[in-house]
Write a protein that holds these residues in place. Structure first.
Motif, mmCIF file in Angstrom:
data_model
loop_
_atom_site.group_PDB
_atom_site.id
_atom_site.type_symbol
_atom_site.label_atom_id
_atom_site.label_comp_id
_atom_site.label_asym_id
_atom_site.label_seq_id
_atom_site.Cartn_x
_atom_site.Cartn_y
_atom_site.Cartn_z
ATOM 1 N N HIS A 31 51.571 31.917 46.946
ATOM 2 C CA HIS A 31 50.366 32.737 47.074
ATOM 3 C C HIS A 31 49.727 32.437 48.420
ATOM 4 N N ARG A 32 49.085 33.411 48.995
ATOM 5 C CA ARG A 32 48.400 33.214 50.260
ATOM 6 C C ARG A 32 46.920 32.871 50.030
ATOM 7 N N PHE A 33 46.340 33.442 48.971
ATOM 8 C CA PHE A 33 44.941 33.153 48.670
ATOM 9 C C PHE A 33 44.680 33.299 47.179
ATOM 10 N N VAL A 34 43.574 32.679 46.736
ATOM 11 C CA VAL A 34 43.101 32.814 45.359
ATOM 12 C C VAL A 34 41.602 33.072 45.428
ATOM 13 N N VAL A 35 41.132 34.080 44.695
ATOM 14 C CA VAL A 35 39.705 34.400 44.615
ATOM 15 C C VAL A 35 39.222 34.014 43.223
ATOM 16 N N TYR A 36 38.095 33.318 43.177
ATOM 17 C CA TYR A 36 37.514 32.863 41.911
ATOM 18 C C TYR A 36 36.166 33.530 41.688
ATOM 19 N N LYS A 37 35.839 33.735 40.405
ATOM 20 C CA LYS A 37 34.515 34.272 40.069
ATOM 21 C C LYS A 37 33.944 33.481 38.907
ATOM 22 N N ILE A 38 32.623 33.551 38.767
ATOM 23 C CA ILE A 38 31.935 32.907 37.647
ATOM 24 C C ILE A 38 31.648 33.956 36.595
ATOM 25 N N ASP A 39 32.070 33.687 35.372
ATOM 26 C CA ASP A 39 31.718 34.528 34.231
ATOM 27 C C ASP A 39 30.445 33.929 33.636
ATOM 28 N N GLU A 40 29.329 34.587 33.862
ATOM 29 C CA GLU A 40 28.034 34.045 33.421
ATOM 30 C C GLU A 40 27.935 33.938 31.907
ATOM 31 N N ARG A 41 28.609 34.833 31.195
ATOM 32 C CA ARG A 41 28.536 34.826 29.734
ATOM 33 C C ARG A 41 29.185 33.572 29.155
ATOM 34 N N THR A 42 30.357 33.208 29.664
ATOM 35 C CA THR A 42 31.066 32.048 29.127
ATOM 36 C C THR A 42 30.823 30.778 29.944
ATOM 37 N N ARG A 43 30.094 30.907 31.026
ATOM 38 C CA ARG A 43 29.802 29.783 31.932
ATOM 39 C C ARG A 43 31.087 29.111 32.391
ATOM 40 N N ALA A 44 31.988 29.948 32.896
ATOM 41 C CA ALA A 44 33.289 29.441 33.327
ATOM 42 C C ALA A 44 33.669 30.037 34.675
ATOM 43 N N LEU A 46 36.682 31.455 36.744
ATOM 44 C CA LEU A 46 37.962 32.092 36.428
ATOM 45 C C LEU A 46 38.648 32.573 37.699
ATOM 46 N N VAL A 47 39.941 32.784 37.619
ATOM 47 C CA VAL A 47 40.678 33.391 38.720
ATOM 48 C C VAL A 47 40.419 34.892 38.672
ATOM 49 N N ASP A 48 39.986 35.444 39.803
ATOM 50 C CA ASP A 48 39.695 36.871 39.893
ATOM 51 C C ASP A 48 40.883 37.635 40.477
ATOM 52 N N LYS A 49 41.418 37.148 41.602
ATOM 53 C CA LYS A 49 42.546 37.812 42.252
ATOM 54 C C LYS A 49 43.421 36.769 42.929
ATOM 55 N N VAL A 50 44.701 37.115 43.056
ATOM 56 C CA VAL A 50 45.651 36.234 43.727
ATOM 57 C C VAL A 50 46.410 37.067 44.749
ATOM 58 N N GLY A 51 46.521 36.543 45.965
ATOM 59 C CA GLY A 51 47.242 37.238 47.022
ATOM 60 C C GLY A 51 48.665 36.740 47.125
ATOM 61 N N GLY A 52 49.585 37.642 47.190
ATOM 62 C CA GLY A 52 50.997 37.284 47.294
ATOM 63 C C GLY A 52 51.328 36.632 48.629
ATOM 64 N N PRO A 53 52.563 36.141 48.761
ATOM 65 C CA PRO A 53 52.941 35.422 49.977
ATOM 66 C C PRO A 53 52.944 36.303 51.227
ATOM 67 N N GLY A 54 53.110 37.596 51.066
ATOM 68 C CA GLY A 54 53.127 38.499 52.216
ATOM 69 C C GLY A 54 51.763 39.015 52.617
ATOM 70 N N GLU A 55 50.754 38.704 51.832
ATOM 71 C CA GLU A 55 49.412 39.191 52.138
ATOM 72 C C GLU A 55 48.736 38.248 53.121
ATOM 73 N N GLY A 56 47.792 38.783 53.887
ATOM 74 C CA GLY A 56 47.125 38.000 54.912
ATOM 75 C C GLY A 56 45.621 37.946 54.721
ATOM 76 N N TYR A 57 44.971 37.576 55.789
ATOM 77 C CA TYR A 57 43.526 37.387 55.741
ATOM 78 C C TYR A 57 42.785 38.705 55.502
#
Length: 143
Positions: A31-44, A46-57
């Motif tokens: 993976h090139r990147f991982v985006v995380y978000k906060i779920d306010e309801r569960t107070r956790a 979580l992984v929101d999106k993952v970028g593949g090896p060919g994806e860039g900035y």
């Protein structure tokens, strides 16, 4: 506002998948990147999106919403001044001016908990404007 502060000080539950995706990005380079978000309801966190090896900035920047906060880690590959191939991992806290105050507080106060789980981050960038996390900023910090 008081509830947001209370939630943040009690700590967020960081899901195991957050560390797993980060570890795969760091060691296996799948993976090139991982985006995380906060779920306010569960107070956790979580992984929101993952970028593949060919994806860039550019794909990472496009994956971050313009009106809500997110965390992201980005594996930046570059050639150093002495012609060596290197890789540095950036932790990005994106907190746009258009996002809700509650979200800004939650993300700012919960950041350290996630950072402790993601071992091996080299640099941290906090950005309210997209220009504060531009590619030139990342490149300059890495070198």
């Amino acid at each position: 506002m008081a509830m947001a502060y209370k939630m943040a000080t009690e700590g967020m539950n960081i899901k195991e998948e957050c560390k797993r995706w980060f570890t795969e990005m760091k060691w296996k380079k799948v993976h090139r990147f991982v985006v995380y978000k906060i779920d306010e309801r569960t107070r956790a966190v979580l992984v929101d999106k993952v970028g593949g090896p060919g994806e860039g900035y550019d794909e990472l920047v496009a994956a971050l919403p313009g009106d809500d906060c997110r965390y992201a880690v980005f594996d930046f590959d570059f050639v150093s001044v002495d012609n060596c191939q290197k890789s540095k991992i950036f932790f990005i806290l994106r907190s746009p001016a258009a996002s809700r105050i509650r979200a800004k507080i939650l993300y700012a106060t919960s950041k350290q908990g996630l950072r402790r789980v993601l071992e091996g981050v080299h640099y941290e960038v906090q950005a309210t404007e997209r220009s504060e996390m531009g590619f030139d900023v990342i490149r300059e910090r890495a070198q």
